[in-house]
Design an enzyme around this catalytic site. Structure first.
Site, PDB file in Angstrom:
ATOM      1  N   LYS A 113       0.882  -1.119  -0.092  1.00  0.00           N
ATOM      2  CA  LYS A 113      -0.018  -0.050  -0.031  1.00  0.00           C
ATOM      3  C   LYS A 113       0.949   1.325   0.050  1.00  0.00           C
ATOM      4  O   LYS A 113       0.608   2.273  -0.763  1.00  0.00           O
ATOM      5  CB  LYS A 113      -0.868  -0.010   1.239  1.00  0.00           C
ATOM      6  N   LYS A 194      -4.190 -10.552  -6.320  1.00  0.00           N
ATOM      7  CA  LYS A 194      -5.439 -11.092  -5.751  1.00  0.00           C
ATOM      8  C   LYS A 194      -6.448 -10.320  -6.171  1.00  0.00           C
ATOM      9  O   LYS A 194      -6.503  -9.123  -6.524  1.00  0.00           O
ATOM     10  CB  LYS A 194      -5.485 -11.037  -4.252  1.00  0.00           C
ATOM     11  N   LYS A 197     -11.219  -5.221  -4.335  1.00  0.00           N
ATOM     12  CA  LYS A 197     -12.265  -4.155  -4.689  1.00  0.00           C
ATOM     13  C   LYS A 197     -11.848  -2.967  -5.238  1.00  0.00           C
ATOM     14  O   LYS A 197     -12.442  -2.212  -5.546  1.00  0.00           O
ATOM     15  CB  LYS A 197     -13.359  -4.152  -3.636  1.00  0.00           C
TER      16      LYS A 197
HETATM   17  P1  TYM Z   1     -10.692  -6.636   4.275  1.00  0.00           P
HETATM   18  O1  TYM Z   1     -12.063  -5.984   4.147  1.00  0.00           O
HETATM   19  O2  TYM Z   1      -9.614  -6.243   3.161  1.00  0.00           O
HETATM   20  O3  TYM Z   1     -10.931  -8.234   3.747  1.00  0.00           O
HETATM   21  C1  TYM Z   1     -12.145  -8.935   4.368  1.00  0.00           C
HETATM   22  C2  TYM Z   1     -11.839 -10.234   4.086  1.00  0.00           C
HETATM   23  O4  TYM Z   1     -11.793 -10.868   2.791  1.00  0.00           O
HETATM   24  C3  TYM Z   1     -10.676 -11.498   2.705  1.00  0.00           C
HETATM   25  N1  TYM Z   1     -10.085 -11.638   1.319  1.00  0.00           N
HETATM   26  C4  TYM Z   1      -9.849 -12.266   0.317  1.00  0.00           C
HETATM   27  N2  TYM Z   1     -10.037 -13.803   0.518  1.00  0.00           N
HETATM   28  C5  TYM Z   1      -9.910 -14.539  -0.496  1.00  0.00           C
HETATM   29  N3  TYM Z   1      -9.337 -13.958  -1.800  1.00  0.00           N
HETATM   30  C6  TYM Z   1      -9.196 -12.560  -2.004  1.00  0.00           C
HETATM   31  N4  TYM Z   1      -8.887 -12.313  -3.054  1.00  0.00           N
HETATM   32  C7  TYM Z   1      -9.542 -11.726  -0.900  1.00  0.00           C
HETATM   33  N5  TYM Z   1      -9.574 -10.549  -0.722  1.00  0.00           N
HETATM   34  C8  TYM Z   1      -9.910 -10.244   0.678  1.00  0.00           C
HETATM   35  C9  TYM Z   1      -9.659 -10.815   3.615  1.00  0.00           C
HETATM   36  O5  TYM Z   1      -8.558 -11.837   3.908  1.00  0.00           O
HETATM   37  C10 TYM Z   1     -10.331 -10.852   4.888  1.00  0.00           C
HETATM   38  O6  TYM Z   1     -10.454 -12.024   5.591  1.00  0.00           O
HETATM   39  N6  TYM Z   1      -7.475  -6.729   8.003  1.00  0.00           N
HETATM   40  C11 TYM Z   1      -8.786  -7.437   7.591  1.00  0.00           C
HETATM   41  C12 TYM Z   1     -10.039  -6.684   8.307  1.00  0.00           C
HETATM   42  C13 TYM Z   1      -9.865  -7.074   9.830  1.00  0.00           C
HETATM   43  C14 TYM Z   1      -9.815  -8.373  10.588  1.00  0.00           C
HETATM   44  C15 TYM Z   1      -9.645  -7.688  11.998  1.00  0.00           C
HETATM   45  C16 TYM Z   1      -9.955  -9.309  10.235  1.00  0.00           C
HETATM   46  C17 TYM Z   1      -9.597  -5.855  10.649  1.00  0.00           C
HETATM   47  N7  TYM Z   1      -9.665  -6.559  12.005  1.00  0.00           N
HETATM   48  C18 TYM Z   1      -9.610  -8.497  13.124  1.00  0.00           C
HETATM   49  C19 TYM Z   1     -10.105 -10.418  11.329  1.00  0.00           C
HETATM   50  C20 TYM Z   1      -9.774  -9.974  12.549  1.00  0.00           C
HETATM   51  C21 TYM Z   1      -8.995  -7.284   6.149  1.00  0.00           C
HETATM   52  O7  TYM Z   1      -8.154  -7.912   5.280  1.00  0.00           O
HETATM   53  O8  TYM Z   1     -10.120  -6.617   5.555  1.00  0.00           O
END
Ligand code: TYM
Length: 329
Positions: A113, A194, A197
């Site tokens: 990022k 990957k 969005k």
């Molecule tokens: P975020 O919103 O970026 O993603 C949410 C979840 O989606 C999964 N993900 C994917 N899985 C498979 N293939 C993909 N292309 C893909 N893109 C996204 C992410 O692994 C995630 O599980 N940092 C976290 C948010 C968070 C969180 C937490 C998670 C904040 N605090 C505490 C667990 C526990 C995240 O990536 O959000």
């Protein structure tokens, strides 16, 4: 014995993709009976990249409605919005005091990022510390997430261990829980990255809330190769990704799918894949509209969720304050 705790969160930083669904949300549902689950909408994480306030409000309620439409049940799980429980930010500050700059600098997400943006924000740097606070506040044993979050969960364990060693046993060490075939869904246009969005090319992702026509069109345009043979290997990365998506939505194993399409072409496979994806998302897409329109219900869910989460979070937080040497009020 008390049930173990499962904790996860999704950022309301845009419309969710099938990567978010298969990597995370879909797996939340089945855990609700066996564990004490908390599912958060992590709006504080979302502001680590600039957000339009109006859109952040809309997206937060969208994610809440998606949680419910996908099958999260507020009678079984605690569903809440991160900013409603200030304990997260308080614990984050305290964990900052034991976090190493070097370790945070090595986080892949931070490196990616910060490479992409002109100005590197402190929020992006501290993002994993806030995530650790989310998880540790609730004595979490399992964190269902996609593979991209592995490093963050490892950091969370490190911080928990460090804190426990310095101030005596306080936190449970969490383990990551990734799905078998949906842990890393790749872009439909560039299968080396990957699905995300925030990708500028809308053909690279399918949104959970895309309509069926767009879903079919994007699958049709998905990049494959010129071999025209359905196999699962690292030479055919585009196809491998599509087979993973097929497998996650249908519950069929990769081997079954490869056998089903033996001797068949990509056209037929993609048409069936589009059916499988549309069938898999149809009930959720239909329920979403109804739930999203019911503002009172959404408000009831997030208010009750915040109350329950605050109670649990404050129990941990009080211990942390005390152990670190702060004077109780
Ligand atoms: P975020 O919103 O970026 O993603 C949410 C979840 O989606 C999964 N993900 C994917 N899985 C498979 N293939 C993909 N292309 C893909 N893109 C996204 C992410 O692994 C995630 O599980 N940092 C976290 C948010 C968070 C969180 C937490 C998670 C904040 N605090 C505490 C667990 C526990 C995240 O990536 O959000």
């Amino acid at each position: 014995m008390d049930k173990k705790v499962v904790y996860s969160g999704i950022q309301p930083s845009g419309s969710l993709t099938i990567g978010n669904y298969l990597g995370a949300l879909k797996n939340f549902i089945g855990l609700q009976d066996e564990y004490n689950c908390l599912y958060c909408i992590v709006d504080m994480h979302a502001i680590t990249v600039p957000q339009e306030p109006k859109l952040l409000r809309k997206n937060t309620l969208d994610v809440l409605a998606l949680y419910l439409a996908a099958g999260l049940d507020p009678e079984k799980s605690i569903i809440y919005i991160q900013s409603h429980v200030p304990a997260h930010v308080e614990l984050m500050w305290m964990l900052n005091s034991i976090s190493s700059m070097g370790q945070l600098q090595r986080m892949t997400q931070f490196k990616d990022k910060s490479k992409k943006s002109k100005e590197v924000l402190a929020g992006i740097f501290n993002y994993p510390v806030l995530m650790a606070a989310d998880i540790l506040l609730y004595q979490t044993s399992y964190v269902p997430v996609g593979e991209d979050q592995k490093q963050h969960v490892e950091l969370t364990r490190d911080l928990a261990q460090k804190f426990n060693a310095r101030y005596s046993d306080t936190f449970v060490l969490p383990d990551i829980l990734t799905p078998k075939s949906g842990a890393r869904i790749m872009s439909l246009q560039d299968p080396s990255i990957k699905m995300s969005k925030s990708d500028p090319d809308a053909n690279s992702f399918i949104l959970i809330l895309d309509d069926e026509e767009a879903t079919r069109r994007k699958i049709k345009r998905a990049v494959t190769d010129s071999l025209n043979s359905i196999d699962y290997n690292d030479e055919q990365v585009g196809l491998k990704n599509l087979i993973n998506i097929y497998s996650s939505f249908s519950g069929k194993s990769v081997e079954e799918i490869v056998a089903m399409y033996d001797g068949k072409g990509y056209g037929e496979f993609k048409e069936d894949l589009a059916d499988v994806v549309c069938d898999g998302l149809r009930p959720l897409r239909e329920r979403f509209k109804e739930i999203r329109a019911d503002k009172e219900y959404l408000e009831k869910v997030y208010k009750e969720g915040a109350e329950k989460a605050s109670y649990l979070a404050n129990k941990t937080l009080r211990k942390v304050y005390k152990k670190m040497g702060f004077i109780a009020k």
